[in-house]
Design a protein around this motif. Sequence first.
Motif, PDB file in Angstrom:
ATOM      1  N   LEU A   1      88.660  40.785  96.793  1.00  0.00           N
ATOM      2  CA  LEU A   1      88.608  40.202  95.452  1.00  0.00           C
ATOM      3  C   LEU A   1      87.181  40.188  94.911  1.00  0.00           C
ATOM      4  O   LEU A   1      86.972  40.377  93.705  1.00  0.00           O
ATOM      5  CB  LEU A   1      89.166  38.777  95.482  1.00  0.00           C
ATOM      6  CG  LEU A   1      90.648  38.642  95.831  1.00  0.00           C
ATOM      7  CD1 LEU A   1      91.050  37.173  95.871  1.00  0.00           C
ATOM      8  CD2 LEU A   1      91.518  39.410  94.834  1.00  0.00           C
ATOM      9  N   LYS A   2      86.201  39.950  95.778  1.00  0.00           N
ATOM     10  CA  LYS A   2      84.810  39.973  95.330  1.00  0.00           C
ATOM     11  C   LYS A   2      84.489  41.296  94.651  1.00  0.00           C
ATOM     12  O   LYS A   2      83.914  41.337  93.556  1.00  0.00           O
ATOM     13  CB  LYS A   2      83.860  39.767  96.517  1.00  0.00           C
ATOM     14  CG  LYS A   2      83.791  38.359  97.078  1.00  0.00           C
ATOM     15  CD  LYS A   2      82.856  38.356  98.286  1.00  0.00           C
ATOM     16  CE  LYS A   2      82.802  36.992  98.954  1.00  0.00           C
ATOM     17  NZ  LYS A   2      82.042  36.016  98.167  1.00  0.00           N
ATOM     18  N   CYS A   3      84.849  42.389  95.323  1.00  0.00           N
ATOM     19  CA  CYS A   3      84.491  43.711  94.801  1.00  0.00           C
ATOM     20  C   CYS A   3      85.392  44.139  93.648  1.00  0.00           C
ATOM     21  O   CYS A   3      84.953  44.883  92.759  1.00  0.00           O
ATOM     22  CB  CYS A   3      84.525  44.746  95.923  1.00  0.00           C
ATOM     23  SG  CYS A   3      83.208  44.492  97.151  1.00  0.00           S
ATOM     24  N   ALA A   4      86.640  43.661  93.628  1.00  0.00           N
ATOM     25  CA  ALA A   4      87.535  44.003  92.529  1.00  0.00           C
ATOM     26  C   ALA A   4      87.060  43.419  91.209  1.00  0.00           C
ATOM     27  O   ALA A   4      87.357  43.962  90.138  1.00  0.00           O
ATOM     28  CB  ALA A   4      88.951  43.525  92.843  1.00  0.00           C
ATOM     29  N   GLU A   5      86.314  42.331  91.274  1.00  0.00           N
ATOM     30  CA  GLU A   5      85.850  41.663  90.054  1.00  0.00           C
ATOM     31  C   GLU A   5      84.352  41.845  89.817  1.00  0.00           C
ATOM     32  O   GLU A   5      83.757  41.139  89.014  1.00  0.00           O
ATOM     33  CB  GLU A   5      86.210  40.171  90.106  1.00  0.00           C
ATOM     34  CG  GLU A   5      87.683  39.889  90.314  1.00  0.00           C
ATOM     35  CD  GLU A   5      88.575  40.595  89.280  1.00  0.00           C
ATOM     36  OE1 GLU A   5      88.179  40.661  88.104  1.00  0.00           O
ATOM     37  OE2 GLU A   5      89.656  41.085  89.671  1.00  0.00           O
ATOM     38  N   TRP A   6      83.733  42.794  90.507  1.00  0.00           N
ATOM     39  CA  TRP A   6      82.293  43.064  90.336  1.00  0.00           C
ATOM     40  C   TRP A   6      82.123  44.296  89.460  1.00  0.00           C
ATOM     41  O   TRP A   6      82.700  45.339  89.746  1.00  0.00           O
ATOM     42  CB  TRP A   6      81.626  43.261  91.699  1.00  0.00           C
ATOM     43  CG  TRP A   6      80.147  43.479  91.596  1.00  0.00           C
ATOM     44  CD1 TRP A   6      79.472  44.653  91.719  1.00  0.00           C
ATOM     45  CD2 TRP A   6      79.161  42.480  91.342  1.00  0.00           C
ATOM     46  NE1 TRP A   6      78.125  44.459  91.557  1.00  0.00           N
ATOM     47  CE2 TRP A   6      77.903  43.130  91.321  1.00  0.00           C
ATOM     48  CE3 TRP A   6      79.219  41.106  91.127  1.00  0.00           C
ATOM     49  CZ2 TRP A   6      76.708  42.439  91.096  1.00  0.00           C
ATOM     50  CZ3 TRP A   6      78.037  40.423  90.907  1.00  0.00           C
ATOM     51  CH2 TRP A   6      76.796  41.069  90.900  1.00  0.00           C
TER      52      TRP A   6
END
Length: 604
Positions: free
Chosen positions: A469-474
């Motif tokens: 999720l961190k990278c999906a929203e970065w």
Amino acid sequence: MDMNRDKIERPYVPYEPLATVLPVVKPATSRSRKVKILLVLLTAAATFGLNHCWRGLDTDLPSSTPSTRADPPEFDWNALEPAKTIRWTSCYSGQKCARLLLPLDYGTPDGPTTAIALRMLPATDKVNYKGPMLINPGGPGGSGTDLVARAGKNISAIVGPSFDILGFDPRGIGASTPSASCFESDSQRQLWELQEDHRLLNASDGSVDIARARQTLLGQRCEQKIGGEWGIARFMSTPDVARDMLEISQQLGHEKLQYWGFSYGSILGQYFSAIYPDKVGRVIIDGVYDGHNYRGALWNSNLADTDAVIDSFFTFCHQAGPEKCALYDSTPAKIRARFFAVLHAVEAQPVSIPNAEPPVLVTRKVLQSQLFRATYKPLAQFVVVADTVYALESGNQTALAALAPKIVPPTECKCADLEPWLASNEAFSPIACGDGDEIVYDREAYAKYYENLVASSQLAGPLWANSYLKCAEWRVRPKWRWTGPLGAKNTSHPLLLVSPRYDPVCPLSDAQAVQDRYAGSGLLIQESVGHCTLAAPSLCTAKHIRAYMENGTLPKAGTVCGVDELPFVGAVQDVRALSVEDTELLEAMKGLSAAVPTFGFGGL
């Protein structure tokens, strides 16, 4: 190390089940059989196996607990003028510090710069001087200058006195500026973290929506604070840092890199060796994550051996006996059942600890998180988990109040902010997500991803699933992203990979995959559980690392090292039989075991 320093005094009484919902105890699986085999190997190798051998970093997320120190800092990094060449200044009682100005963008050498903080423990053997060895503690987001403070002397004792031990803070991290901070202060960051959902991630309820919304908000804030054309977030990629390491080495008169990287530091070592194969001197990567999985922003190979580490908790507790393990019972299966009984009980009814300061509420997420953190550092933290579960099981509020800081840290409000170089950061996303392929969130794809993680580890999967999720929203993309090979047909010197048999987040299978990509590299396996080989002291491992650094000697193919201390059990050989030199090496390894990287969930 005193494994019983937090031990609760109690007589042993055979366990009587509480009136809680007991889970079904899993029958022996291939993973549990692995642990039984490992236990035999660990005990035998530690006791007898040293005859064929020569022989983390306490980095729990750069602490988000601010300091209350009113005195001036021991060393003021901001007062140290940065320069385009390394200019050493005396610091920290016999060490040397500098701030090196390097281009934010190596393609624009006359453009904006970053000041990279360097801290060096100088070599003491000047006659046989072999130059600097750079170190990285992992993360991404860990401070190398802080690693020198915590572990520099022990690292020096292992690799030998002819090396400088040089810690650097990668771009955006620690004392390097500009900082990858998306908050105005560490206190503000803590207030944001307090809003985290109390539930474990579960693809079938609203917890994912909350977690995703938090990552979206944080990503937007970071884009405003550290994004933009010349924002530090665009210039923190691993290839940028690899180029910085080459520049540091060359400025110190060494054309080839000498390096020991842990956890994410293994990724940095892989990138450097792939981009600059002719500049590899001595490169050790410890606790190895597969660079291909990392660059794909997948984060789904990490938990392959996590449950084997968790199962070792029950096995070693049983082996140690009631005097050393609070949760001891007649079989490992019964200990496991008791743990899960308490876990299910706090899920149904959270337990309050009103006498803690401040009061603490123990939920399933809290208890599950404590165990997962402990898999990084079993020697130090398994005993705390056992004491916690025993105190919950028996309703011992006095013990729970004493244990509270190790159950739900932090348990004390400290509102004075840290010096900037000691504060937390948001470095994970610009580095790990920037290095990785772009991800677009898809609910069905994420549900499948979550399902697969939980299949790997029931307990760790819901905690690790936030990485995606961190990278999906970065949204901030790096100026320089390496898309070339992550391997080398030839390096100027072979790499040395070292790996525990069972690492909770960097499995041996990843190390084996990486070894295949770097021709001629060596792999040393340590019969241990925990994150990186530092999680368990091994004289055998220390001797192989010393031989590699001093002489370039790789271990023979198939070499396996035993360990000299086991969780709960303690030391497994009589140190009085060791030589003075071996005793010093072993003590250095024991010191390092307290510095294992433990960056938590969504970080290495």
